[in-house]
Design a protein around this motif. Structure first.
Motif, PDB file in Angstrom:
ATOM      1  N   LYS A   1       0.852  -1.199   0.000  1.00 36.71           N
ATOM      2  CA  LYS A   1       0.000   0.000   0.000  1.00 36.71           C
ATOM      3  C   LYS A   1       0.880   1.238   0.000  1.00 36.71           C
ATOM      4  CE  LYS A   1       0.032  -0.802   4.825  1.00 36.71           C
ATOM      5  NZ  LYS A   1      -0.416  -0.835   6.130  1.00 36.71           N
ATOM      6  N   THR A   2       0.285   2.393  -0.180  1.00 37.83           N
ATOM      7  CA  THR A   2       1.077   3.623  -0.217  1.00 37.83           C
ATOM      8  C   THR A   2       0.710   4.563   0.923  1.00 37.83           C
ATOM      9  OG1 THR A   2      -0.474   4.784  -1.627  1.00 37.83           O
ATOM     10  CG2 THR A   2       1.208   3.464  -2.718  1.00 37.83           C
ATOM     11  N   TYR A   3      -0.237   4.160   1.736  1.00 38.43           N
ATOM     12  CA  TYR A   3      -0.600   4.969   2.898  1.00 38.43           C
ATOM     13  C   TYR A   3      -0.512   4.100   4.141  1.00 38.43           C
ATOM     14  CZ  TYR A   3      -2.646   8.589  -0.103  1.00 38.43           C
ATOM     15  OH  TYR A   3      -2.847   9.574  -1.008  1.00 38.43           O
ATOM     16  N   GLU A   4      -0.104   4.700   5.238  1.00 41.81           N
ATOM     17  CA  GLU A   4      -0.179   3.994   6.512  1.00 41.81           C
ATOM     18  C   GLU A   4      -0.227   5.040   7.621  1.00 41.81           C
ATOM     19  OE1 GLU A   4       3.347   1.630   6.920  1.00 41.81           O
ATOM     20  OE2 GLU A   4       4.679   3.334   6.783  1.00 41.81           O
ATOM     21  N   ASN A   5      -0.607   4.602   8.793  1.00 43.33           N
ATOM     22  CA  ASN A   5      -0.656   5.511   9.933  1.00 43.33           C
ATOM     23  C   ASN A   5       0.681   5.475  10.663  1.00 43.33           C
ATOM     24  OD1 ASN A   5      -3.226   6.220   9.335  1.00 43.33           O
ATOM     25  ND2 ASN A   5      -4.172   4.826  10.813  1.00 43.33           N
ATOM     26  N   TYR A   6       1.000   6.574  11.354  1.00 44.85           N
ATOM     27  CA  TYR A   6       2.252   6.622  12.103  1.00 44.85           C
ATOM     28  C   TYR A   6       1.977   6.955  13.553  1.00 44.85           C
ATOM     29  CZ  TYR A   6       4.055   7.109   7.386  1.00 44.85           C
ATOM     30  OH  TYR A   6       4.328   6.913   6.068  1.00 44.85           O
ATOM     31  N   THR A   7       2.886   6.531  14.403  1.00 46.92           N
ATOM     32  CA  THR A   7       2.833   6.964  15.791  1.00 46.92           C
ATOM     33  C   THR A   7       4.077   7.805  16.038  1.00 46.92           C
ATOM     34  OG1 THR A   7       1.722   4.926  16.329  1.00 46.92           O
ATOM     35  CG2 THR A   7       2.603   6.194  18.159  1.00 46.92           C
ATOM     36  N   ILE A   8       3.847   9.066  16.324  1.00 40.63           N
ATOM     37  CA  ILE A   8       4.958   9.991  16.494  1.00 40.63           C
ATOM     38  C   ILE A   8       4.912  10.526  17.919  1.00 40.63           C
ATOM     39  CG2 ILE A   8       6.026  12.107  15.667  1.00 40.63           C
ATOM     40  CD1 ILE A   8       4.408  11.446  12.992  1.00 40.63           C
TER      41      ILE A   8
END
Lengths: 276, 510
Positions: free
Chosen positions: B481-488
């Motif tokens: 996929k080309t989108y993902e969520n991040y935890t920053i």
């Protein structure tokens, strides 16, 4: 008597140089290199700080190494000091002669016509004090070429002293001489070339001498900004590596080349000097 | 099967949606298959279909002859050779790829509305339509980048600009380690003093491609901070690899709350460094515009400014973090991977125009970069790379400094040896979600105003699909996929809700 004064002055210069370098060398001994024992010390490159002002002997060693092969070319980012200086000189010369080509005729016009003098003066006064480097972003945008832009920066900084000096020199040619030319029924152009030019030449050349000094000052800063080639890029690249030895060496080289350029113009000024 | 759509998109008669009346070989074959005129195994059928596709695309005028062509489908499975060499002499795998891309683009342009496409083609004629489309979309570039074999290079001698930092490792090491040569390119890698100059030289076309910061092509495309010029970013270079360095006199101020009044350096306004530093201090309750001062300082000048105490610290690219430790001027307070593990940093970018006009050279360059990036990401190659990129022609740094950065075994300036193999890593895949995050931060801090079409800009500039395809070609595995969520820093970024994400911050400029 005069020659003995010269000899004594030269001797004194040498003594001052030796004493200064000697004190510098002795007072600035490198810290003792301790054997790095732990891994941490090794990764830190030893316990002593690396950065310090280098000794004259270190600078001398580097200078010998650099000057023994000044024209090497190991790719676009690593060229010998001689090549770098030639790049800079080329840029300075193109900008400088372009400026002379424009400044001297306009200076003549301003000097010969009080009307033009009054009309153009405000523009000159506003443009003259602008730091040439402030033009750089605009030049890069409009000219779309970093090489041409640095030449433009040289052009814009060397034009003003030539312009002003030419105008002043032409304006202060003795009225008697112009009147004599008029009684001999010389045309305007001939008056300019035969009478005014020789009379104003020393002032014009003084302007050119000031200009070349400024141009050489500015090229280093311009090349540090734009990079690529030239002595300014050399300084920047060594600064990048925090290598003060090479920076001091290049400072010396910049000084020597600047001095040679100034001497050439001084010689030219002498040639056109006249005694009334 | 996705290759079903390989009818000529510029032909008004062909039906790209393959409706019930479609008479392309595939559809005919399918219908016949449904009527059980054939009995065959799954694999045999796939082969026949592929065969039909080859023939169908080669001779679309022969659709009427569909029965014959379907019947001609070979029973011998070896007839379709696995190496992809075509049976039909006029057809090559490359033209098939060309057709696939043309078809996809044309269908996208007409919003997948078949009727309007066919009317349009009838009205203008396929050739005219093709040339109009080529003028607005870099069709040749898209095709070349997708091909396995690259056609003759339009331009062999290329100039690629770089700023001397370890983020540029793939771009730089591709030169001494021969990755450009491998693809037939003669590349000069040119050292550049800073990103403003790099940007201007790219806009002026002095550079064919350049090392940039991941936010830069987004900003340049939108015209933020420079004239608008479409730039594309086919590949990220590195992830992680930055650090916050503080001056040695601040060893007792490890808590960001004590940083009020500090002067920090970042390499460029449109940089991950700026956005990460702002994010980090804001999470600790400091307003980056009021409580601290952020200055733009070119990376090579960072250490000198830190030594002169012109700066209290900086968030900058390596090797200048490690160099500050090596010079005993500062210490590493925090690696940026501790803020956001896997954040993007620098990128390989070029103007859309270069890609359009030199599709094959662009494809070759793109390949060398992706290849070099993968080579750089392997830990066992890092020491050799450090040696290759340290000389004067490239980074101009002591080898031990670069080696500490690349291997991740380093002295932190506080007396510890740390071992962080992922201190810097290299991964070419340009996630669209990364672009969305960058855009949210640009909006959060007021660099862009008004409504932002996050998705559209991200997908226009970050060529994730191209990069993914290329990675597959070169034998690497791209993400699905080309989108993902991040935890920053413990806070979740949901790429589907960029506006809500901005609103959720207490400190912002909107």
């Amino acid at each position: 008597m005069l020659s003995s004064l010269n000899v004594r002055a030269a001797l004194l210069s040498v003594v001052i140089l030796i004493v200064t370098l000697g004190v510098w060398e002795i007072a600035n001994q490198p810290p003792e290199v301790k054997e790095a024992k732990t891994e941490y010390e090794m990764l830190m490159g030893g316990s002593a700080p690396h950065a310090r002002v280098p000794n004259p002997s270190e600078i001398g060693t580097l200078a010998l190494a650099e000057l023994s092969d000044p024209f090497y070319d190991k790719g676009p980012n690593d060229k010998g000091i001689g090549l770098q200086l030639l790049y800079s000189i080329k840029r300075v010369m193109s900008g400088y002669f372009l400026a002379a080509l424009i400044a001297i005729p306009i200076g003549f016009m301003i000097g010969m016509s009080p009307l033009m003098h009054k009309a153009l003066d405000p523009f000159i006064q506003v443009l003259k004090p602008i730091s040439p480097l402030a033009w750089m972003p605009l030049a890069l945008f409009i000219l779309k070429d970093s090489e041409v832009s640095s030449v433009f920066v040289i052009f814009i900084c060397s034009i003003w002293p030539m312009l002003i000096n030419t105008a002043f020199g032409v304006g202060s040619v003795k009225k008697d001489w112009i009147n004599i030319a008029r009684t001999h029924e010389l045309s305007k152009l001939r008056t300019a070339v035969m009478v005014i030019l020789p009379a104003a030449a020393p002032t014009i050349l003084t302007g050119m001498r000031i200009s070349i000094g400024i141009a050489w000052l500015v090229i280093v800063a311009a090349e540090m900004l734009v990079g690529g080639t030239g002595i300014g890029y050399y300084v920047w690249n060594e600064w990048n590596n925090l290598d003060l030895t090479a920076v001091i060496f290049s400072i010396l080289m910049i000084g020597i080349v600047g001095m040679v350029l100034d001497l050439l113009l001084a010689k030219a000024t002498k040639m056109v000097q006249y005694v009334e | 099967m996705s290759n079903k759509s390989l009818g000529d998109p510029f032909n008004p008669e062909s039906d790209l949606q393959h409706g019930p009346a479609c008479n392309c070989p595939i559809c005919v074959f399918k219908r016949e298959e449904a009527e059980s005129r054939y009995e065959c195994t799954e694999s045999e059928m796939t082969e026949r279909l592929e065969r039909a596709v080859y023939e169908g695309t080669a001779t679309d005028s022969q659709y009427v002859d569909a029965d014959a062509s379907a019947d001609a489908a070979p029973a011998d499975p070896n007839a379709f050779r696995a190496d992809g060499s075509p049976d039909n002499p006029t057809e090559t795998p490359e033209t098939i790829i060309d057709r696939a891309i043309e078809s996809a683009v044309v269908r996208a342009v007409f919003g997948h509305n078949e009727a309007s496409r066919r009317n349009f083609m009838k009205m203008l004629g396929g050739g005219t339509a093709a040339s109009i489309l080529a003028s607005i979309f870099p069709m040749e570039a898209a095709k070349a980048a997708f091909k396995d074999k690259i056609g003759p290079l339009e331009k062999k001698k290329l100039k690629v600009g770089f700023v001397p930092i370890t983020c540029a490792t793939p771009i730089i090491m591709a030169h001494p380690m021969g990755f450009y040569d491998k693809y037939g390119l003669d590349v000069d890698v040119i050292k550049t003093a800073g990103w403003a100059v790099s940007r201007d030289k790219s806009i002026n076309k002095e550079y064919d491609a350049a090392h940039m910061l991941t936010p830069m092509p987004l900003a340049m495309t939108m015209g933020a901070g420079s004239t608008a010029m479409p730039f594309i970013m086919p590949a990220v270079e590195n992830i992680n690899g930055q650090a916050i360095v503080l001056h040695n006199k601040h060893k007792d101020k490890r808590d960001p709350k004590k940083w009020k009044g500090f002067k920090f350096g970042v390499p460029f306004e449109y940089s991950m460094h700026n956005f990460l530093l702002r994010y980090y201090v804001a999470e600790h309750g400091l307003d980056p515009d009021k409580d601290i001062q952020i200055r733009v300082v070119p990376p090579p000048e960072m250490v000198a400014n830190l030594r002169a105490e012109n700066l209290d610290g900086y968030l900058s690219p390596d090797p200048f973090n490690q160099r500050a430790v090596w010079e005993k001027v500062g210490f590493i307070h925090l690696l940026t991977k501790e803020i956001w593990q896997g954040h993007p940093c620098c990128a390989f970018a070029t103007s859309a125009e270069f890609a359009r006009e030199n599709p094959n050279s662009y494809g070759a360059l793109f390949r060398s970069i992706v290849d070099a990036t993968h080579f750089s990401s392997r830990a066992e190659n890092r020491k050799d790379i450090a040696k290759a990129i340290s000389p004067k022609n490239y980074l101009n740094q002591p080898v031990p400094v670069v080696e500490q950065v690349l291997t991740g075994r380093f002295a932190d300036g506080l007396g510890n040896v740390r071992n962080e193999p992922d201190r810097i890593d290299f991964d070419p895949f340009p996630w669209h979600s990364m672009a969305v995050w960058i855009l949210t931060q640009m909006k959060r801090w007021g660099y862009i105003k008004g409504d932002v079409d996050y998705k559209k800009i991200s997908e226009q500039v970050y060529l994730a699909a191209d990069c993914g395809k290329l990675m597959t070609d070169l034998g690497y595995e791209p993400p699905a996929k080309t989108y993902e969520n991040y935890t920053i820093m413990g806070k979740t970024f949901d790429y589907t809700k960029p506006e809500e994400y901005i609103e959720s911050f207490a400190i912002k400029r909107t």
